[in-house]
Every structure is written in structure tokens, then in C-alpha cells.
Design an enzyme around this catalytic site. Structure first.
Site, PDB file in Angstrom:
ATOM      1  CE  LYS A 153      -4.135  -2.194   1.559  1.00 12.10           C
ATOM      2  NZ  LYS A 153      -3.671  -3.587   1.668  1.00 12.10           N
TER       3      LYS A 153
HETATM    4  C1  PLP Z   1      -4.348  -4.654   1.166  1.00  8.99           C
HETATM    5  C2  PLP Z   1      -3.574  -5.893   1.009  1.00  8.99           C
HETATM    6  C3  PLP Z   1      -3.962  -6.891   0.110  1.00  8.99           C
HETATM    7  C4  PLP Z   1      -5.227  -6.805  -0.696  1.00  8.99           C
HETATM    8  O1  PLP Z   1      -5.206  -5.791  -1.655  1.00  8.99           O
HETATM    9  P1  PLP Z   1      -6.598  -5.230  -2.235  1.00  8.99           P
HETATM   10  O2  PLP Z   1      -6.218  -4.081  -3.091  1.00  8.99           O
HETATM   11  O3  PLP Z   1      -7.402  -4.807  -1.044  1.00  8.99           O
HETATM   12  O4  PLP Z   1      -7.232  -6.333  -2.969  1.00  8.99           O
HETATM   13  C5  PLP Z   1      -3.160  -8.014   0.004  1.00  8.99           C
HETATM   14  N1  PLP Z   1      -2.056  -8.170   0.750  1.00  8.99           N
HETATM   15  C6  PLP Z   1      -1.656  -7.234   1.615  1.00  8.99           C
HETATM   16  C7  PLP Z   1      -0.440  -7.476   2.434  1.00  8.99           C
HETATM   17  C8  PLP Z   1      -2.382  -6.057   1.774  1.00  8.99           C
HETATM   18  O5  PLP Z   1      -1.990  -5.139   2.642  1.00  8.99           O
END
Ligand code: PLP
Length: 495
Positions: free
Chosen positions: A108
Site C-alpha cells: 500500500k
Molecule cells: C491490502 C492488502 C492486500 C489486498 O489488496 P486489495 O487491493 O485490497 O485487494 C493483500 N495483501 C496485503 C499485504 C495487503 O496489505
């Protein structure tokens, strides 16, 4: 081209407005009605370095910004472990796209380093005097990445809500120790969907009942429902593709399959955007844990959120309502806003909907889905460590497992890129256990033992956590989020 709500094409916004608002006023998500019509020069983008790629892609998706290259530079310079931002690593026969080399060790960071730049620039361009208060529900990683991204950004405050039983000890420590005078962190009794529903209710009630009028404050979101979150994620699909070309593995034009550990459907939807912009994406493989609502949906066209909620070792994917799916539905319905409004109303009222055959065919031509439980995830982590000497986190473990399921069933032989979304040190207990070591005791001690057993370096910011002071201790019920927000907003100083 203007953005519009997925649920009503008359609710339009420029890209700067869409980034400022987060959600459209009717609760829909902002979309560009036709991505192909942007006629994006994807071949030219592939020749650029990652910052150039980012400026081109973001410039196309968010056309109202005045100086995208400068915003990109400010977002990423000096913040990631490597100048490449998202390195591609060969593991066995496949490739791992490491998205976790940013300031909080989660994928993120890629988007949440960029979003504050997009918001501040939008605020200036739109000549907005109001202070922006970001409200974010998090299943663990968004919260910390958003806090780090927005910390002490002028004109913006941020409130993060996390499920008190839904995040790992490391994730919690990352959030509750957050510095900064414009940040707030609060636990919600319940799971991620409780937190997310609570935050959505604040947005709709604040809008409908005009609760913030005259207060000099406007709410916005850092969740992946914000188009400013989604757009930066498109870049690493291009970057991985360019790396495969550079390594001589493919020629420009060849297809590449991407396997994505999925929760809110933002990460994988960015892959769909990349494809719509022209990148030769083969199959987009949606990997889920025991919360397999998306697997069922992609296989049958029926979305049913009325099912048990499983707490798993991959908590960022413990989600029953994947918000960004709405954007995909919009595109595969040919932009039928009335249909999307109807499906979302069904989801709200009955907890389920079924898409028609045309939509399902279009989805199945582009997406494949699989799921696995914690046991299979841990077996995979152990096996990949033993066979390839590569240590992956639990979310990546889910994706790797599903990648093998996919490879067993597919007919083609395109290179497979597995998106890796977190450092293994964010989930040290499950990872250490998976490689056959004793993972009992305090999570930070486990982190040390994981290092001793593997010698994979611990990201500095995670190693430092244990010496940071706890600054945020609030815990509330989901029903009181609105009061909590109004109370915070009415106070000038948070710290
Ligand atoms: C947020 C997240 C996901 C999922 O991503 P999305 O965009 O919500 O589908 C997968 N793995 C990790 C470690 C995350 O932080």
C-alpha cells in the site's frame, strides 16, 4: 474525459475533484467511462524508468494535474529501499513482484506515498480552503501506510479505524506508535467489515444530513475506493512487464499472467486498468484465502456476502465486501450505471446479487480465481523457502498457492508474475511456524528468531518498532464512529 459515478453518469467530476471527494455523492465510485479511449501510448511508457512510467500513466488517468512528474518525484524520492521501487525477482520458474520495499513494508506504500501529493495538489488547484479529514478503515496495512503518507501534511488530518481483533501485533504496533500532530488511530470492536461499514456510514450521513456544513472541514478517503489510490498501482504492472522484456524473457506484445492476493479488489483492478491502457496482460488471477467470496463470484457470477467470516493468517484479505469490484462491474456491463446501482442496492438489501451472462463471460475471459486455507498457505511458504530459498509473507503465500493451481489448469505458458504484498516480517508468527521453527511467545522475539533462522534482513522500520512509545489507545463500538469523528473534527488540536 470526466470521471463519473459508477451508479449515475450524471454525477461527474474532474480527476482533481474525484481525488478530493473519494466517493461519489450517491455512494458510487468514480470511474473514467472508457479507458481504451485514452489511447495511451503503452509502448512508449515501457521504455521509461519507473518514475517516467508513473508520470505518464498517472498523467493519462488523472489528466487535470498540472505537474505530475514533480508530484511523482516528491512521492517516491528517498522513501523506498530501492530506486526501482518495485523489484521483480525470479523465484523457481516464476517471478515475484516485490511491492513491499516502501516505508511501512506493505504494497500500500506504492499508492499511499502518492496520494498525499495528489490531494495537496488537488486542494491547491481547486482553491479549497477547507481542511481535509481523511477517514480510513483498515484491515491492517492501509492504516499504517496512510498514516505514514499523510503524517504532518499541511491542510490534511487523518483518522484511521482498525478492527481490534483483526490485525497482527506488528501491524497494531505500527499504527498505535504513529507520530505526527495531524493523526488519530482508533480500534473498532469487530472485524474489518464492521470498521469499513462504520466509516461508510459516516460519509453518507455527513453528506445527507450536512453535519459538517460551515465547519471548514471536508471528509475524504484514503481507501482504494479513492481513484488516487488506484491509479499509482497501475504502474507496477508496467514496470514488471518492462523488466521481463529487459531480462529477455519476453518480447513486447507477449502476454504475461499476473497473480494477485486480493482483498478489496484494488490491487487486481489496477491490473485490469493496465490492460485497458494497452499492456499485454494475459490472465489476472484473483487469489483469496478462506474468505472465498470472490472465487465463487468469478466462477459463478453470484456474489454472496452472507457467509461466515474467517480470521486467517492473511488478515489484509479477510474481506467479504470487496468495494472495488463495483468498478469492474461497471466496465464489464458496458458502463450501465443503472444496472450497477441496482446490483449494489441488492447487495445492500439482500446481501447478494447475480450478474448476467454477458458480464460473467467478460469477467471469465480476463480473470481466473482460486483460494486456499491457512494450512496450504503455510505449506507453500515452507516449500518455497526450502526449494528456492525465498521467504514470502502469508498473503504472498496465498497467491503462490493459487498460482500453482492456475498453472495446473491453464493451457498457455505465459510467464507468471506473483504480486508480493508484504514483508514476511509483518506476519512473523505464521511465517516462522511455516518454515518449521518454534513460533511461540512475543511477536518481536519471533521476529528475531525468524531472522536467526533465515538471515533475511529485517526492514529497519519494523526492527525499530519495539522501542517506540504507544500514542493511540482509543477503542470504540462501530455504532459510535460518527460521534467519534464529529467530536474529533470539532477540536482544533489533536495532540
Ligand atoms: C491490502 C492488502 C492486500 C489486498 O489488496 P486489495 O487491493 O485490497 O485487494 C493483500 N495483501 C496485503 C499485504 C495487503 O496489505
Amino acid at each position: 474525459m470526466l470521471y463519473q459515478s459508477t451508479r449515475n453518469k450524471n454525477l461527474t467530476a474532474t480527476s482533481t475533484q474525484a481525488v478530493l471527494h473519494g466517493l461519489a455523492p450517491d455512494g458510487g465510485l468514480y470511474v473514467l467511462p472508457d479507458l481504451k479511449a485514452l489511447c495511451f501510448d503503452w509502448r512508449a511508457a515501457l521504455k521509461q524508468d519507473v518514475r517516467g512510467m508513473a508520470a505518464s500513466i498517472l498523467g493519462a488517468l488523472l489528466p487535470d494535474y498540472e505537474n505530475m512528474p514533480e508530484l511523482v518525484r516528491r512521492a517516491y524520492d528517498g522513501k523506498f529501499e530501492t530506486d526501482e521501487l518495485t523489484p521483480l525477482v525470479k523465484v523457481g520458474d516464476d517471478y515475484v513482484l516485490e511491492l513491499f520495499r516502501g516505508p511501512t513494508s506493505a504494497f500500500k506504500d506504492v499508492a499511499l506515498s502518492m496520494l498525499p501529493q495528489l490531494m495537496t495538489a488537488a486542494r491547491k488547484q481547486e482553491k479549497l480552503d477547507d481542511e481535509i479529514v481523511i477517514l480510513t478503515a483498515t484491515s491492517g496495512d492501509t492504516g499504517k501506510a496512510a498514516l505514514a503518507g499523510f503524517c504532518d501534511v499541511e491542510g490534511i488530518k487523518i483518522l484511521v479505524f482498525y478492527p481490534d481483533q483483526g490485525v497482527s501485533a506488528v501491524q497494531k504496533a505500527q499504527m498505535v506508535t504513529q507520530e505526527g500532530s495531524n493523526v488519530g488511530v482508533c480500534a473498532i470492536r469487530g472485524n474489518f467489515d464492521d470498521a469499513q461499514t462504520g466509516v461508510k456510514t459516516v460519509f453518507s450521513r455527513a453528506e445527507n444530513e450536512k453535519l459538517l456544513e460551515g465547519k471548514g472541514v471536508r471528509l475524504s478517503s484514503a481507501n482504494s475506493i479513492n481513484i488516487g489510490r488506484l491509479a499509482p498501482q497501475v504502474v507496477y504492472y508496467f514496470k514488471a512487464y518492462a523488466d521481463l522484456v529487459k531480462q529477455g524473457r519476453i518480447e513486447i506484445g507477449d502476454k504475461v499472467d499476473y497473480v494477485v492476493p486480493t482483498g478489496n479488489f484494488g490491487d487486481i483492478l489496477a491490473g485490469y486498468f493496465a490492460k485497458e491502457l494497452g499492456l499485454p496482460v494475459g490472465m489476472l488471477v484473483c487469489a483469496s484465502n478462506a474468505n472465498d467470496v470472490l472465487t465463487e463470484f468469478i466462477r459463478t457470477g453470484r456474489y454472496n456476502r452472507v457467509r461466515p467470516f474467517h480470521k486467517t493468517y492473511s488478515p489484509s484479505m479477510d474481506i467479504l465486501v470487496s468495494s472495488n469490484l463495483e468498478r469492474l462491474l461497471f466496465y464489464v456491463s458496458g458502463g450501465d450505471d443503472a444496472k450497477i446501482a441496482d446490483l449494489m442496492a441488492q447487495l445492500k438489501e439482500n446481501g447478494e446479487y447475480q450478474v448476467d451472462d454477458t458480464m460473467l463471460c467478460s469477467i471469465q475471459a480476463q480473470f481466473w480465481a482460486g483460494c486456499c486455507d491457512d494450512k496450504a498457505t503455510q505449506e507453500t511458504i515452507g516449500k518455497v523457502w526450502k526449494d528456492c530459498g525465498y521467504l514470502c509473507d502469508t498473503h504472498t503465500g496465498v497467491a503462490w498457492t493459487v498460482a500453482q493451481q492456475y498453472k495446473n489448469e491453464r493451457t498457455g505458458s505465459a510467464p507468471v508474475v506473483v504480486l508480493s504484498t508484504a514483508s514476511p516480517y509483518k506476519f512473523p508468527v505464521a511465517v516462522l511456524d511455516a518454515i518449521g521453527e518454534d513460533a511461540s511467545g512475543d511477536e518481536f522475539a519471533v521476529m528475531d528468531r525468524l531472522y536467526d533462522a533465515t538471515k533475511v534482513p529485517v526492514p529497519q522500520q519494523l526492527a525499530n518498532l519495539r522501542s517506540c512509545a504507544v500514542r493511540h489507545t482509543d477503542v470504540i463500538d462501530r455504532e459510535t464512529i460518527l460521534d467519534y469523528v464529529l467530536n474529533k473534527v470539532s477540536r482544533k488540536d489533536w495532540f
